[in-house]
Scaffold this motif. Structure first.
Motif, PDB file in Angstrom:
ATOM      1  N   THR A 100      49.942 -60.389  39.127  1.00  0.00           N
ATOM      2  CA  THR A 100      51.226 -60.255  38.431  1.00  0.00           C
ATOM      3  C   THR A 100      51.065 -60.562  36.940  1.00  0.00           C
ATOM      4  O   THR A 100      51.693 -59.908  36.096  1.00  0.00           O
ATOM      5  N   ALA A 101      50.220 -61.533  36.610  1.00  0.00           N
ATOM      6  CA  ALA A 101      49.965 -61.832  35.201  1.00  0.00           C
ATOM      7  C   ALA A 101      49.346 -60.623  34.510  1.00  0.00           C
ATOM      8  O   ALA A 101      49.689 -60.297  33.364  1.00  0.00           O
ATOM      9  N   LEU A 102      48.443 -59.938  35.206  1.00  0.00           N
ATOM     10  CA  LEU A 102      47.831 -58.729  34.655  1.00  0.00           C
ATOM     11  C   LEU A 102      48.896 -57.700  34.279  1.00  0.00           C
ATOM     12  O   LEU A 102      48.800 -57.041  33.239  1.00  0.00           O
ATOM     13  N   GLY A 103      49.933 -57.572  35.116  1.00  0.00           N
ATOM     14  CA  GLY A 103      50.997 -56.611  34.834  1.00  0.00           C
ATOM     15  C   GLY A 103      51.660 -56.866  33.491  1.00  0.00           C
ATOM     16  O   GLY A 103      51.935 -55.926  32.734  1.00  0.00           O
ATOM     17  N   TYR A 104      51.880 -58.131  33.163  1.00  0.00           N
ATOM     18  CA  TYR A 104      52.547 -58.434  31.897  1.00  0.00           C
ATOM     19  C   TYR A 104      51.582 -58.418  30.722  1.00  0.00           C
ATOM     20  O   TYR A 104      52.004 -58.269  29.573  1.00  0.00           O
ATOM     21  N   ILE A 106      49.300 -55.961  30.481  1.00  0.00           N
ATOM     22  CA  ILE A 106      49.171 -54.540  30.134  1.00  0.00           C
ATOM     23  C   ILE A 106      50.518 -53.904  29.778  1.00  0.00           C
ATOM     24  O   ILE A 106      50.555 -52.754  29.336  1.00  0.00           O
ATOM     25  N   ASN A 107      51.613 -54.649  29.937  1.00  0.00           N
ATOM     26  CA  ASN A 107      52.934 -54.083  29.645  1.00  0.00           C
ATOM     27  C   ASN A 107      53.052 -53.533  28.218  1.00  0.00           C
ATOM     28  O   ASN A 107      53.621 -52.447  28.032  1.00  0.00           O
ATOM     29  N   PRO A 108      52.559 -54.240  27.171  1.00  0.00           N
ATOM     30  CA  PRO A 108      52.672 -53.655  25.821  1.00  0.00           C
ATOM     31  C   PRO A 108      51.983 -52.295  25.702  1.00  0.00           C
ATOM     32  O   PRO A 108      52.464 -51.411  24.990  1.00  0.00           O
ATOM     33  N   LEU A 109      50.853 -52.132  26.391  1.00  0.00           N
ATOM     34  CA  LEU A 109      50.153 -50.848  26.353  1.00  0.00           C
ATOM     35  C   LEU A 109      50.964 -49.774  27.063  1.00  0.00           C
ATOM     36  O   LEU A 109      50.996 -48.616  26.639  1.00  0.00           O
ATOM     37  N   ALA A 135      42.843 -48.427  29.859  1.00  0.00           N
ATOM     38  CA  ALA A 135      42.558 -47.570  31.020  1.00  0.00           C
ATOM     39  C   ALA A 135      41.220 -47.938  31.644  1.00  0.00           C
ATOM     40  O   ALA A 135      41.078 -47.958  32.882  1.00  0.00           O
ATOM     41  N   LEU A 136      40.229 -48.242  30.800  1.00  0.00           N
ATOM     42  CA  LEU A 136      38.929 -48.673  31.328  1.00  0.00           C
ATOM     43  C   LEU A 136      39.065 -49.984  32.094  1.00  0.00           C
ATOM     44  O   LEU A 136      38.441 -50.169  33.156  1.00  0.00           O
ATOM     45  N   ALA A 137      39.893 -50.891  31.590  1.00  0.00           N
ATOM     46  CA  ALA A 137      40.119 -52.167  32.282  1.00  0.00           C
ATOM     47  C   ALA A 137      40.711 -51.941  33.666  1.00  0.00           C
ATOM     48  O   ALA A 137      40.295 -52.578  34.646  1.00  0.00           O
ATOM     49  N   VAL A 138      41.690 -51.037  33.769  1.00  0.00           N
ATOM     50  CA  VAL A 138      42.287 -50.740  35.075  1.00  0.00           C
ATOM     51  C   VAL A 138      41.238 -50.173  36.021  1.00  0.00           C
ATOM     52  O   VAL A 138      41.205 -50.512  37.212  1.00  0.00           O
ATOM     53  N   ARG A 267      36.350 -59.228  38.021  1.00  0.00           N
ATOM     54  CA  ARG A 267      37.771 -59.342  37.674  1.00  0.00           C
ATOM     55  C   ARG A 267      37.929 -59.940  36.280  1.00  0.00           C
ATOM     56  O   ARG A 267      38.781 -59.507  35.499  1.00  0.00           O
ATOM     57  N   LEU A 268      37.091 -60.924  35.974  1.00  0.00           N
ATOM     58  CA  LEU A 268      37.134 -61.523  34.648  1.00  0.00           C
ATOM     59  C   LEU A 268      36.780 -60.486  33.584  1.00  0.00           C
ATOM     60  O   LEU A 268      37.379 -60.458  32.500  1.00  0.00           O
ATOM     61  N   ALA A 269      35.800 -59.601  33.899  1.00  0.00           N
ATOM     62  CA  ALA A 269      35.434 -58.534  32.962  1.00  0.00           C
ATOM     63  C   ALA A 269      36.608 -57.586  32.735  1.00  0.00           C
ATOM     64  O   ALA A 269      36.857 -57.149  31.601  1.00  0.00           O
ATOM     65  N   GLY A 270      37.338 -57.272  33.793  1.00  0.00           N
ATOM     66  CA  GLY A 270      38.508 -56.412  33.652  1.00  0.00           C
ATOM     67  C   GLY A 270      39.562 -57.048  32.766  1.00  0.00           C
ATOM     68  O   GLY A 270      40.143 -56.391  31.889  1.00  0.00           O
ATOM     69  N   PHE A 271      39.821 -58.344  32.975  1.00  0.00           N
ATOM     70  CA  PHE A 271      40.793 -59.040  32.130  1.00  0.00           C
ATOM     71  C   PHE A 271      40.304 -59.099  30.684  1.00  0.00           C
ATOM     72  O   PHE A 271      41.101 -58.973  29.750  1.00  0.00           O
ATOM     73  N   ALA A 272      38.995 -59.289  30.499  1.00  0.00           N
ATOM     74  CA  ALA A 272      38.445 -59.330  29.138  1.00  0.00           C
ATOM     75  C   ALA A 272      38.688 -58.006  28.414  1.00  0.00           C
ATOM     76  O   ALA A 272      39.010 -57.983  27.218  1.00  0.00           O
TER      77      ALA A 272
END
Length: 311
Positions: A100-104, A106-109, A135-138, A267-272
């Motif tokens: 859920t934190a990830l959702g907020y 990426i919200n600005p993008l 998009a690469l992160a997703v 997952r940490l790489a995706g968040f980075a």
């Protein structure tokens, strides 16, 4: 206290409350996500109605009834925020606070993407770069989860769509929240009545504290929105944009440090990558705002054009 400092206090207060929402929603179990959502809607209506009566500001309802297009927009906003609230409650109470934190994050993008798709806005190269990194992160997170991070995407797109509709409606915070919640209140009350009739309601059957927490959902929904409105009226867009990352950072901290949700290297790489996209996006927004401010001070750009350019 200056108006600017008050704006920062309002904004920080709003995002701190939103950031610690996972702790609150965890306390509402064993109520299910739909029951929590229904109580959030019903008690929001009650709380904001009392606030509007205290402020003697109920005449706006008569004018709204004569604006069918605005009412249709309010219905769309209510649907989008209901989807957002339900998804968030479900995510928190199914031990997916990190997602859920990830959702907020990426919200600005997503808001920028909606600007391109819906409003036909033209992006600067840095904004396209930020979207590409996002998009690469997703994609990286999809590989890590073994599926699309659909909770994060639903949260980001539903709140992005809600922001877009609200921007077009232009309603004040309290009045807008009241009408949106009122639109949802009939199905919410119907669902709560059905739960009570079948004996499946958690409300009033767990403890006095649990019942009080469900009632407080209305105030805890309205207060950060009202604080946010106060901040938005006093702060530059760039300052408000920087503050918006406080909430998902706190939510991520709750998920990892308090609820001990896993954060493997992939997952940490995706968040980075998401954070890299946000750095690019924010740096470009700050640069553009400074450029616009210089032009306005030089008299090159009128004030109205400056506001449009800074979006």
């Amino acid at each position: 206290m200056t108006s600017l400092r008050l704006g920062y206090l309002y904004g920080l207060g709003a995002y701190l409350l939103w950031g610690f929402f996972p702790l609150y929603f965890k306390l509402l179990r064993p109520a299910g996500p739909l029951e929590i959502l229904a109580h959030r809607v019903v008690w929001s209506v009650a709380f904001v109605a009392l606030l509007l009566v205290a402020l003697r500001n109920v005449g706006f309802l008569r004018s709204l009834l004569r604006r069918p297009r605005t009412l249709a927009g309010i219905g769309a906003a209510a649907t989008l925020i209901a989807v957002n609230w339900f998804t968030y409650i479900y995510g928190v109470n199914s031990d997916r606070v990190v997602e859920t934190a990830l959702g907020y994050f990426i919200n600005p993008l997503v808001v920028v993407l909606l600007g391109v798709l819906v409003l036909r806005e033209r992006l600067r190269p840095a904004q396209w770069s930020a979207l590409g990194v996002g998009a690469l992160a997703v994609a990286v997170l999809t590989v890590d989860y073994g599926r699309l991070p659909y909770l994060a995407l639903i949260l980001a797109f539903s709140f992005g769509g809600y922001s877009l509709v609200k921007k077009r409606l232009g309603l004040p915070a309290a009045e807008g929240l009241f009408v949106e919640s009122a639109v949802l209140s009939l199905p919410a009350l119907g669902y709560l009545g059905w739960l009570a009739a079948t004996g499946d309601a958690a409300f009033g059957h767990v403890s006095a504290g649990h019942t009080a927490l469900l009632v407080l959902a209305g105030a805890l929904t309205a207060i950060p929105l009202l604080l946010f409105a106060g901040a938005a009226n006093r702060l530059p867009l760039t300052a408000l944009g920087m503050l918006q990352y406080v909430a998902p950072i706190l939510q991520l901290g709750c998920g990892v440090l308090i609820f001990h949700e896993p954060m493997p290297p992939a997952r940490l790489a995706g968040f980075a990558l998401v954070w890299l996209a946000l750095i690019v996006f924010t740096a470009d927004a700050v640069r553009q705002a400074r450029h616009t401010r210089r032009l306005r001070l030089d008299g090159t750009v009128p004030a109205t054009a400056a506001v449009a350019t800074s979006r």
